[in-house]
Design a protein around this motif. Structure first.
Motif, PDB file in Angstrom:
ATOM      1  N   PHE A 109       5.764  11.492   1.111  1.00  0.00           N
ATOM      2  CA  PHE A 109       5.093  10.856  -0.019  1.00  0.00           C
ATOM      3  C   PHE A 109       5.434  11.533  -1.351  1.00  0.00           C
ATOM      4  O   PHE A 109       4.801  11.247  -2.368  1.00  0.00           O
TER       5      PHE A 109
ATOM      6  N   LEU B  12       0.829  -1.201   0.000  1.00  0.00           N
ATOM      7  CA  LEU B  12       0.000   0.000   0.000  1.00  0.00           C
ATOM      8  C   LEU B  12       0.864   1.252   0.000  1.00  0.00           C
ATOM      9  O   LEU B  12       0.597   2.208  -0.754  1.00  0.00           O
ATOM     10  N   LEU B  13       1.906   1.277   0.826  1.00  0.00           N
ATOM     11  CA  LEU B  13       2.785   2.437   0.877  1.00  0.00           C
ATOM     12  C   LEU B  13       3.492   2.655  -0.456  1.00  0.00           C
ATOM     13  O   LEU B  13       3.638   3.790  -0.918  1.00  0.00           O
TER      14      LEU B  13
ATOM     15  N   GLY C 119       1.589   6.455  -6.805  1.00  0.00           N
ATOM     16  CA  GLY C 119       0.408   7.181  -7.248  1.00  0.00           C
ATOM     17  C   GLY C 119       0.547   8.674  -7.067  1.00  0.00           C
ATOM     18  O   GLY C 119       0.184   9.461  -7.970  1.00  0.00           O
ATOM     19  N   VAL C 120       1.064   9.107  -5.924  1.00  0.00           N
ATOM     20  CA  VAL C 120       1.258  10.536  -5.684  1.00  0.00           C
ATOM     21  C   VAL C 120       2.252  11.109  -6.693  1.00  0.00           C
ATOM     22  O   VAL C 120       2.043  12.188  -7.251  1.00  0.00           O
TER      23      VAL C 120
ATOM     24  N   VAL D  98       0.897   4.128  -2.830  1.00  0.00           N
ATOM     25  CA  VAL D  98       0.603   5.536  -2.534  1.00  0.00           C
ATOM     26  C   VAL D  98       1.732   6.427  -3.024  1.00  0.00           C
ATOM     27  O   VAL D  98       1.499   7.470  -3.657  1.00  0.00           O
ATOM     28  N   ASN D  99       2.982   6.027  -2.747  1.00  0.00           N
ATOM     29  CA  ASN D  99       4.124   6.828  -3.199  1.00  0.00           C
ATOM     30  C   ASN D  99       4.156   6.939  -4.714  1.00  0.00           C
ATOM     31  O   ASN D  99       4.371   8.025  -5.265  1.00  0.00           O
TER      32      ASN D  99
END
Length: 247
Positions: free
Chosen positions: A69, A19-20, A26-27, A23-24
């Motif tokens: 992030f 997940l992390l 995706g951001v 997120v990284n």
């Protein structure tokens, strides 16, 4: 020289690590288009990155969290995600999903605080998950100092994979951060060495209760510093294409 994998399989699916990473990535993809416009990119980073001068003046503390992030380029992102992928699953396995998430975020915020202490009045935006991931690496060192880590060494056209104990690889990495931090001026940008080193030591401290609960020195003695389970073994396949001798 950089790590490509460890020999320490986890016993559960590392959902939080995945997940992390998502997120990284995706951001980063959400603002990667700004890299063609320096003005727009600077505005974006000044809004969301960590700026030590703002923190010490009490203007903005959100960057302590949001900066972990953000990344400054594809290589920056890829390097951080590689380290997170290699070392994160085992820490998540030991701490549990929720405990690991709290640990990761705490390492990120506190490593950002270490950078602020090193350059309290700097106006330079700082981004990256390196501090949080350094905390993961510190926890890994405490729990599995002799776990094997495969290192890829590239020298011009020569490359080879060497398995070495985690304490050597992580110790060298930490030494590079300390040496870099002593020789660099954190107020003019570049690598946030003290965020890396600070995150590493924070990771060790936050993992210490878990290590003691596992037995502390007795845990090391029972495993000889290796993971408390069978290590993975890898082989490098050779090409099946027949070699043709030249006359």
């Amino acid at each position: 020289m950089f790590p490509i994998r460890d020999h320490n399989p986890s016993g559960r699916t590392p959902y939080v690590t995945y997940l992390l990473m998502a997120v990284n990535i995706g951001v980063f993809l959400s603002y990667v288009g700004l890299f063609g416009d320096d003005r727009a990119l600077n505005i974006f980073f000044f809004e969301w990155a960590l700026i030590p001068g703002r923190v010490t003046s009490g203007q903005d503390y959100s960057g302590l969290f949001t900066s972990m992030f953000l990344h400054g380029g594809w290589l920056h992102l890829a390097g951080n995600m590689l380290f997170l992928y290699i070392f994160g699953d085992n820490i998540e396995d030991e701490m549990g999903h929720i405990g690991y998430l709290i640990f990761y975020l705490a390492c990120g915020v506190l490593s950002a605080g270490a950078h602020v202490i090193s350059a309290p009045y700097s106006p330079v935006p700082t981004v990256g998950a390196s501090g949080a991931i350094a905390g993961v690496m510190g926890g890994y060192l405490l729990l599995y100092p002799k776990a094997k880590v495969d290192i890829l060494i590239i020298f011009i056209v020569f490359f080879r994979i060497f398995p070495i104990p985690a304490w050597i690889m992580l110790g060298l990495w930490l030494g590079m951060q300390l040496i870099g931090g002593i020789g660099a001026d954190p107020t003019i940008g570049g690598v946030a060495y003290w965020a890396h080193a600070g995150g590493f030591f924070v990771g060790i401290l936050l993992t210490l209760p878990l290590w003691l609960r596992l037995g502390g020195p007795a845990f090391w003695s029972s495993t000889q510093g290796h993971p408390p389970h069978a290590e993975a073994h890898y082989t490098i396949a050779t090409s099946r294409i027949p070699k043709v001798k030249r006359k």
